[in-house]
Enzyme design. Sequence first.
Site, PDB file in Angstrom:
ATOM      1  N   ARG A  10       0.845  -1.190   0.000  1.00 50.50           N
ATOM      2  CA  ARG A  10       0.000   0.000   0.000  1.00 50.50           C
ATOM      3  C   ARG A  10       0.884   1.246   0.000  1.00 50.50           C
ATOM      4  O   ARG A  10       1.994   1.229   0.525  1.00 50.50           O
ATOM      5  CB  ARG A  10      -0.890   0.027   1.243  1.00 50.50           C
ATOM      6  N   TYR A  44      -1.274  -3.641  -7.066  1.00 49.02           N
ATOM      7  CA  TYR A  44      -1.001  -4.393  -5.848  1.00 49.02           C
ATOM      8  C   TYR A  44      -2.154  -4.385  -4.844  1.00 49.02           C
ATOM      9  O   TYR A  44      -2.643  -3.306  -4.461  1.00 49.02           O
ATOM     10  CB  TYR A  44       0.261  -3.859  -5.121  1.00 49.02           C
ATOM     11  N   LYS A  59      -9.605  -2.328   1.797  1.00 51.77           N
ATOM     12  CA  LYS A  59      -9.301  -1.171   2.635  1.00 51.77           C
ATOM     13  C   LYS A  59     -10.087   0.067   2.173  1.00 51.77           C
ATOM     14  O   LYS A  59     -10.569   0.854   2.988  1.00 51.77           O
ATOM     15  CB  LYS A  59      -7.795  -0.910   2.653  1.00 51.77           C
ATOM     16  N   HIS A  81     -10.421  -2.179  11.578  1.00 55.80           N
ATOM     17  CA  HIS A  81      -9.326  -3.041  11.074  1.00 55.80           C
ATOM     18  C   HIS A  81      -9.080  -4.136  12.115  1.00 55.80           C
ATOM     19  O   HIS A  81      -8.064  -4.128  12.814  1.00 55.80           O
ATOM     20  CB  HIS A  81      -8.078  -2.170  10.870  1.00 55.80           C
ATOM     21  N   SER A 118      -1.184  -3.331  10.294  1.00 53.52           N
ATOM     22  CA  SER A 118      -0.840  -4.255   9.215  1.00 53.52           C
ATOM     23  C   SER A 118       0.426  -5.050   9.563  1.00 53.52           C
ATOM     24  O   SER A 118       1.394  -4.484  10.071  1.00 53.52           O
ATOM     25  CB  SER A 118      -0.602  -3.461   7.934  1.00 53.52           C
ATOM     26  N   ALA A 119       0.362  -6.337   9.261  1.00 52.01           N
ATOM     27  CA  ALA A 119       1.490  -7.252   9.506  1.00 52.01           C
ATOM     28  C   ALA A 119       1.908  -7.291  10.976  1.00 52.01           C
ATOM     29  O   ALA A 119       3.077  -7.407  11.310  1.00 52.01           O
ATOM     30  CB  ALA A 119       2.677  -6.920   8.602  1.00 52.01           C
ATOM     31  N   CYS A 120       0.921  -7.193  11.873  1.00 44.69           N
ATOM     32  CA  CYS A 120       1.201  -7.300  13.302  1.00 44.69           C
ATOM     33  C   CYS A 120       0.441  -8.448  13.955  1.00 44.69           C
ATOM     34  O   CYS A 120       0.266  -8.479  15.169  1.00 44.69           O
ATOM     35  CB  CYS A 120       0.895  -5.988  14.004  1.00 44.69           C
ATOM     36  N   LYS A 175      -2.818 -10.194  12.978  1.00 46.78           N
ATOM     37  CA  LYS A 175      -4.262 -10.477  12.988  1.00 46.78           C
ATOM     38  C   LYS A 175      -4.576 -11.856  12.407  1.00 46.78           C
ATOM     39  O   LYS A 175      -5.298 -12.639  13.014  1.00 46.78           O
ATOM     40  CB  LYS A 175      -5.044  -9.405  12.210  1.00 46.78           C
ATOM     41  N   ASP A 212      -9.233  -9.566   9.192  1.00 51.66           N
ATOM     42  CA  ASP A 212      -8.728  -8.234   8.849  1.00 51.66           C
ATOM     43  C   ASP A 212      -9.730  -7.103   9.091  1.00 51.66           C
ATOM     44  O   ASP A 212      -9.341  -6.024   9.479  1.00 51.66           O
ATOM     45  CB  ASP A 212      -8.281  -8.217   7.382  1.00 51.66           C
ATOM     46  N   ARG A 268       2.030 -12.190  -0.438  1.00 53.49           N
ATOM     47  CA  ARG A 268       0.719 -12.510   0.136  1.00 53.49           C
ATOM     48  C   ARG A 268       0.088 -13.734  -0.502  1.00 53.49           C
ATOM     49  O   ARG A 268       0.456 -14.141  -1.607  1.00 53.49           O
ATOM     50  CB  ARG A 268      -0.223 -11.319  -0.093  1.00 53.49           C
TER      51      ARG A 268
END
Length: 594
Positions: free
Chosen positions: A72, A200, A209, A229, A251-253, A255, A280, A373
């Site tokens: 993003r 992407y 999003k 989120h 993001s990328a933590c 979930k 998400d 991904r």
Amino acid sequence: MAALTNNKYVLDWIDEQVALCQPDQVVWIDGSEEQLNALRDEACSTGEIIRLNPEKHPGCFLHRTAINDVARVENRTFICTPTRKEAGPTNNWMDPAEMYAKLNKLYKGAMKGRTMYVIPYSMSVVGSPFAKYGIELTDSIYVVLNMVIMTRAGKQVLEALGDSPDFIKGLHAKADIDEENRYIVQFPQDNAICSVNSGYGGNVLLGKKCFALRIASYLGHKEGWLAEHMLILGIENPQGEIRYLAAAFPSACGKTNLAMLIPPEVYREKGWKVWCVGDDIAWIRIGEDGRLWACNPENGFFGVAPGTNVKSNPNALAATRSNTIFTNVVLNTDDNTVWWEGLDKNPPKHAINWKGEPWDCTDGSKGAHPNSRFTAPAENCPCISSEFNNPKGVPLSAIVFGGRRAKTAPLVYQSFDWDHGVFVGSIMASETTAAAAGAVGVVRRDPMAMLPFCGYNMGDYWQHWIDMGKKIPNKPKIFNVNWFRLDDEGHFIWPGFGDNLRVLEWIMKRCFDEVDAVETPIGYMPNPEDINIDGLDGITLDTMKDLLSVDVPMWKEDLKSIKEFYAKFDEFDTVPAELKAHLAGLEDRLNKAE
Ligand code: GTP
Ligand code: SPV
Ligand code: MN
């Protein structure tokens, strides 16, 4: 191709976009396997996607994005409201007319020689009172194939829409994948999204999003609900009771990992289970019973590949076995399978990296992009909840906020009440990750994990949370977690992943008044012996004391950055009085604690 609807709002809008983008042809996506198979074949023939080993990965494909287009782009994402105040200090803003003029130049003739696909899609179950519909126009087959996994897409959506004007208009053109002219733009007042010069994920799968968070958060503010989120999961205890929570991490933590966790053996033996409702996004409403109910508007997972393995997340891995699209991972050319860092210790000998180059796994370079991904159907997930397709969602007992903090944030703490919980969410901070373009590992404030996704003034959003609290008779309790504390050698102290259930168990006990807690300056915390560490190697009561300590000087340092962050809102004066009072309260308690 004949249109799949007579809806004049849809047809007029598409006519305008066709006149602007000038595609050679327009193809309506009806959702049939026949049509999708033809598109898969076409995309394979042009090299846009690569078909993977049909025995090992039936129905799976690999796609590589342009190397300048892998995440993003927050600095090129705009909220275009009539005034800058409505977008607030944390969003990029431009006057809508000015932005449309800029975009129209970029869209003009951008689809010449290409096909425009019309994707009717639904966020949440088609036909349910909670569903919201969108139409995405795109010149990318990759986007079509992802959208049919991530949403409920096809002609049934147009039937449910009927002749209503109530749909979100999304226009995506790849154009030249020119990063200097890349724009991801939301026009909340127009129910419109424009994306150009990217191919992407979050930039182009407009239901995710752009719609389900940025536009939906704006709608939620107007209509009295929340778009967050957040993952949603159910914890089944040995008595067979299922209790639900929703959790917001940036993001990328973690979930997806938490949403699908497999309980540690000592829990499994007793009968504990975890059910995934979403990984998400959560749309949250007040139910007739006075509780908060959360549903996942998506239909698939767009998950981070690196680090996903049989041990960390076997459920995600199982979900990717069939009918999945992989983006920017390694291709093993011996057997046409995929690989990424952290999958196993056997990188392929003959391989092509995410950039499309021959890759020597011994040369020290990464084969998969850190933000590579998988796009997998939710129904593939072995622990998918029986409530997944229930549009009303599930009742929440707890809301959890969390970030990636090497220091400062303890393993878990509970807010004193709802308003304090909103404060705890508002002061969230996390180290940046590869999910967005830019530096990685820099601590930044990311309230409710919504910094890049809030479609209006973040201060008004906090006020909306406070106001919602007043309308919920049976409020969930609010917590904060941090799985990412590091020791002096830079190793994670807490084992994380499945073992996070140990913390969730404490959280649920708190929600049902089954365990006491200690009051500290930042909130209620567990007595260290109340987190079950049975069967955990190398974790002692002392480790738990360390993980559950409040470092007052460090928190005082944090206060400075919280104040700086809140000060950004002074211009518009939108920080709720309740949150200012809680900031003063925290400062006061920290001063007294020294
Ligand atoms: P988005 O899809 O970008 O919103 O990300 P996400 O929040 O779903 O994050 P995800 O679960 O994909 O995790 C991202 C990274 O964090 C992966 O590399 C995981 O291996 C790692 N991770 C997830 N959970 C834990 C945990 O409990 N402990 C540690 N140390 N790492 C974790
Ligand atoms: C995130 O970055 O939070 C994601 C991936 O879930 S994307 O769809 O690219 O936003
Ligand atoms: Mn996300």
